[in-house]
Design an enzyme around this catalytic site. Structure first.
Site, mmCIF file in Angstrom:
data_model
loop_
_atom_site.group_PDB
_atom_site.id
_atom_site.type_symbol
_atom_site.label_atom_id
_atom_site.label_comp_id
_atom_site.label_asym_id
_atom_site.label_seq_id
_atom_site.Cartn_x
_atom_site.Cartn_y
_atom_site.Cartn_z
ATOM 1 N N GLU A 1 8.609 0.769 11.568
ATOM 2 C CA GLU A 1 9.733 1.713 11.470
ATOM 3 C C GLU A 1 9.117 3.104 11.527
ATOM 4 O O GLU A 1 8.530 3.557 10.544
ATOM 5 C CB GLU A 1 10.500 1.458 10.177
ATOM 6 C CG GLU A 1 11.923 1.926 10.255
ATOM 7 C CD GLU A 1 12.089 3.330 9.730
ATOM 8 O OE1 GLU A 1 11.976 4.262 10.560
ATOM 9 O OE2 GLU A 1 12.294 3.491 8.539
ATOM 10 N N LYS B 1 0.869 -1.179 0.000
ATOM 11 C CA LYS B 1 0.000 0.000 0.000
ATOM 12 C C LYS B 1 0.907 1.231 0.000
ATOM 13 O O LYS B 1 1.411 1.646 1.039
ATOM 14 C CB LYS B 1 -0.892 -0.012 1.245
ATOM 15 C CG LYS B 1 -2.238 0.658 1.079
ATOM 16 C CD LYS B 1 -2.192 2.125 0.705
ATOM 17 C CE LYS B 1 -2.043 3.031 1.911
ATOM 18 N NZ LYS B 1 -1.822 4.449 1.508
ATOM 19 N N CYS C 1 13.293 9.794 8.540
ATOM 20 C CA CYS C 1 12.933 9.362 9.893
ATOM 21 C C CYS C 1 14.098 9.501 10.858
ATOM 22 O O CYS C 1 13.908 9.817 12.021
ATOM 23 C CB CYS C 1 12.420 7.935 9.855
ATOM 24 S SG CYS C 1 13.478 6.838 8.918
ATOM 25 N N GLU D 1 8.840 15.316 16.465
ATOM 26 C CA GLU D 1 9.309 15.123 15.088
ATOM 27 C C GLU D 1 8.637 16.170 14.202
ATOM 28 O O GLU D 1 7.415 16.250 14.136
ATOM 29 C CB GLU D 1 8.948 13.720 14.593
ATOM 30 C CG GLU D 1 9.404 13.488 13.166
ATOM 31 C CD GLU D 1 9.185 12.051 12.689
ATOM 32 O OE1 GLU D 1 8.057 11.563 12.730
ATOM 33 O OE2 GLU D 1 10.182 11.422 12.270
HETATM 34 P P1 NAI Z 1 1.216 8.318 8.003
HETATM 35 O O1 NAI Z 1 1.943 7.495 8.988
HETATM 36 O O2 NAI Z 1 -0.189 8.651 8.289
HETATM 37 O O3 NAI Z 1 1.256 7.618 6.562
HETATM 38 C C1 NAI Z 1 2.124 6.572 6.221
HETATM 39 C C2 NAI Z 1 1.356 5.490 5.490
HETATM 40 O O4 NAI Z 1 0.356 4.945 6.352
HETATM 41 C C3 NAI Z 1 0.608 5.964 4.244
HETATM 42 O O5 NAI Z 1 0.673 4.964 3.244
HETATM 43 C C4 NAI Z 1 -0.813 6.120 4.746
HETATM 44 O O6 NAI Z 1 -1.770 5.994 3.716
HETATM 45 C C5 NAI Z 1 -0.921 4.969 5.716
HETATM 46 N N1 NAI Z 1 -1.951 5.101 6.750
HETATM 47 C C6 NAI Z 1 -2.449 6.244 7.293
HETATM 48 N N2 NAI Z 1 -3.368 5.949 8.219
HETATM 49 C C7 NAI Z 1 -3.478 4.603 8.275
HETATM 50 C C8 NAI Z 1 -4.245 3.702 9.050
HETATM 51 N N3 NAI Z 1 -5.110 4.126 9.977
HETATM 52 N N4 NAI Z 1 -4.076 2.383 8.868
HETATM 53 C C9 NAI Z 1 -3.193 1.934 7.965
HETATM 54 N N5 NAI Z 1 -2.450 2.732 7.179
HETATM 55 C C10 NAI Z 1 -2.580 4.061 7.342
HETATM 56 O O7 NAI Z 1 2.074 9.647 7.777
HETATM 57 P P2 NAI Z 1 1.653 11.004 7.030
HETATM 58 O O8 NAI Z 1 0.236 11.376 7.369
HETATM 59 O O9 NAI Z 1 1.998 10.854 5.605
HETATM 60 O O10 NAI Z 1 2.651 12.048 7.720
HETATM 61 C C11 NAI Z 1 2.347 12.633 8.972
HETATM 62 C C12 NAI Z 1 3.601 12.781 9.814
HETATM 63 O O11 NAI Z 1 4.138 11.505 10.106
HETATM 64 C C13 NAI Z 1 4.754 13.524 9.161
HETATM 65 O O12 NAI Z 1 4.649 14.882 9.338
HETATM 66 C C14 NAI Z 1 5.951 12.960 9.887
HETATM 67 O O13 NAI Z 1 6.160 13.644 11.089
HETATM 68 C C15 NAI Z 1 5.538 11.551 10.182
HETATM 69 N N6 NAI Z 1 6.096 10.592 9.220
HETATM 70 C C16 NAI Z 1 7.190 9.900 9.580
HETATM 71 C C17 NAI Z 1 7.764 9.026 8.693
HETATM 72 C C18 NAI Z 1 8.976 8.285 9.057
HETATM 73 O O14 NAI Z 1 9.550 7.587 8.227
HETATM 74 N N7 NAI Z 1 9.421 8.385 10.283
HETATM 75 C C19 NAI Z 1 7.239 8.826 7.347
HETATM 76 C C20 NAI Z 1 6.037 9.578 7.076
HETATM 77 C C21 NAI Z 1 5.520 10.426 7.993
#
Ligand code: NAI
Ligand code: MG
Length: 497
Positions: free
Chosen positions: A265, A190, A299, A400
């Site tokens: 992660e 996904k 990250c 973060e």
């Molecule tokens: P997110 O964690 O919501 O999204 C990452 C993935 O999870 C996407 O594919 C999204 O569609 C999916 N997702 C979202 N809600 C879900 C759920 N309830 N169940 C299953 N899958 C779900 O991150 P987002 O909204 O893109 O970014 C928000 C914040 O998260 C950023 O500002 C950053 O601080 C942090 N982030 C950290 C990352 C890292 O690698 N440490 C990567 C992305 C975001």
């Protein structure tokens, strides 16, 4: 070398009919017929419409993955999976420029950055190819009476659901696909709704390389739809997630229904510690790029910069100099060092943190604003930013941000900096700069982090594990530990009769 990788040339993968889901080797629209658009964050331009998969599509993909897992794929010998991974590595190597270009368009990172992953990602696929024929169980010498043969077998966990973010879509795709193919699992991927294009193109190339139908399935869509359905699906044996802590926690809860295995992660607020015997210029540059690389959307970004007091002012000046010297712009421009943030909301979040830092009386030394000149006004660009006089309780020192914002803080001695570095709910990376070998060893053992980098930062290699402790998640990617995340251990007892 792939054709059509300049900005002006139309590319067959962009435009045209909406991108489809890959389910059981077939490209098909979402069952609902719905699509969403993905954009270029540097210009706001719409790049493509993409199928908006939801629970019905996830269910079809999980069934296809199950059929493949129990079908022909289960009869692939290790050397056949190895050959497949090697072919995939060749195809990815040949098309890497194109994949990098798609990531640059879709999420903004400069071509210099996205193209820079070639050696690592191709190397990762070849490293996992090697592991496919190097999976071992053990035999045990038990203390039981009689003639007992006791051994462990390693078996693939089954259908894996992988949910990935936008900050490195190609990276994340390779990290999720390689162990699946090496161990004989199957995958429902996904991608992030912000940047699904490189993962979709990767899946096309995987079919071209000969990955059998149903082994890799791709369901694009939103987190609340496709993501949540995948995390909760009873037919999924394991979820591998990369993304935010809040979503990671939602996935833990969703996993409870069938107690699926998880690897997470998640985010970080990694400390980067500079002692006063370090090579100041090299350390300051590394500390700056440890925050600014990929516009801070990494990250393991080293966003808490602790500097020993004697060199503090010099490091702040040098980091500010780096911040001001970086070229922020469209990632397709070869001179660009730092691209845009992925989206308007992400930019706003970063700008809010900057405003909050000013309110809390941190001292702005460089950057601190959105860029709005002619080259920037249609994109989500913010200036690389350095705040000094930051104190541990301030929000920019704790949370973060996922933007190019460094929080610099002085420290006096080792015990103090270890205590402050560890006083975080996160534990992903940590950096240390010192020429004192004894100190390097001592502090490396005391830091609570999945990776510690001494006199370097953010180094990765297929041979080394990457992952976190505390709220940064659990499980490891890359390295030998990665394989165990995709394998069950079965104990086998045979009593000689
Ligand atoms: P997110 O964690 O919501 O999204 C990452 C993935 O999870 C996407 O594919 C999204 O569609 C999916 N997702 C979202 N809600 C879900 C759920 N309830 N169940 C299953 N899958 C779900 O991150 P987002 O909204 O893109 O970014 C928000 C914040 O998260 C950023 O500002 C950053 O601080 C942090 N982030 C950290 C990352 C890292 O690698 N440490 C990567 C992305 C975001
Ligand atoms: Mg996009």
């Amino acid at each position: 070398m792939s054709p059509h990788i300049d900005a002006a040339t139309p590319h067959p993968f962009l435009g045209g009919t909406p991108k489809r889901l890959l389910i059981g080797g077939q490209w098909r629209p979402a069952a609902s017929g719905r699509t969403f658009d993905t954009h270029n964050p540097a210009s706001g331009a719409r790049l493509a419409a993409v199928a908006e998969g939801d629970a019905a599509d996830v269910d079809a993909a999980v069934q296809a993955a199950r059929a493949a897992f129990e079908g022909p794929w289960s009869r692939f010998k290790p050397d056949e999976r190895q050959a497949l991974l090697l072919r995939l590595a060749d195809v990815v190597e040949a098309h890497h420029d194109e994949l990098a270009w798609l990531d640059t368009l879709d999420m903004g990172a400069p071509l210099r950055h996205t193209r820079g992953s070639r050696r690592h990602l191709v190397g990762l696929l070849r490293w996992f190819a090697g592991q496919a024929t190097a999976l071992y169980g053990q035999t045990a010498q038990t203390s039981l009476n009689g003639d007992m043969f006791a051994a462990t077998l390693k078996e693939p966990v089954g259908v894996v659901g992988s949910i990935i973010p936008w900050n490195g879509p190609l990276w994340a795709t390779v990290f999720k696909v390689a162990p699946v193919l090496a161990t004989g699992c199957t995958l429902v991927l996904k991608p992030s709704e912000e940047a699904p294009l490189a993962p979709l193109r990767f899946a096309e190339l995987a079919l071209q390389a000969g990955v059998p139908e149903g082994v890799i399935n791709v369901v694009t869509g939103f987190g609340r739809g496709a993501g949540a359905a995948l995390a909760a699906h009873a037919g999924v044996d394991k979820v591998s997630f990369t993304g935010s802590v809040a979503t990671g926690q939602a996935i833990v809860r969703a996993s409870a229904g069938n107690l699926k295995r998880l690897s997470l992660e998640l985010g970080g607020k990694s400390p980067h510690i500079l002692f006063d015997d370090a090579d100041i210029a090299a350390a300051a540059r590394a500390a700056a790029m440890g925050v600014f690389a990929n516009a801070g959307q990494i990250c393991s970004a080293g966003t808490r910069v602790y500097v020993q007091r004697r060199i503090h002012d010099a490091v702040v000046d040098a980091m500010a100099e780096v911040a001001r010297s970086l070229h922020v712009g469209d990632g397709l421009d070869p001179v660009t060092d730092i691209g845009p943030l992925v989206s308007g909301p992400q930019m706003q979040k970063v700008l809010d943190y900057m405003a909050g830092a000013r309110d809390e009386r941190a001292r702005l030394v460089a950057g601190g604003e959105r860029l709005t000149g002619p080259a920037h006004r249609h994109g989500h660009f913010v200036a690389p930013t350095v705040f000094a006089d930051v104190h541990d309780p301030m929000r920019i020192a704790r949370e973060e941000i996922f933007g190019p914002v460094a929080a610099v803080m002085p420290f006096d001695d080792l015990d103090e900096v270890v205590r402050r570095a560890n006083a975080s709910p996160y534990g992903l990376g940590a950096g240390v700069w010192t020429r004192d070998v004894g100190r390097a060893h001592a502090i490396a053992r005391r830091l609570q982090a999945g990776s510690v980098w001494v006199n370097c930062y953010n180094q990765m290699d297929p041979s080394m594990p990457f992952g976190g402790v505390k709220l940064s998640g659990y499980g490891r990617e890359s390295g030998l530990q990665h394989l165990d995340e995709y394998l069950h251990v079965k104990g086998l007892w045979i009593q000689a009769t």
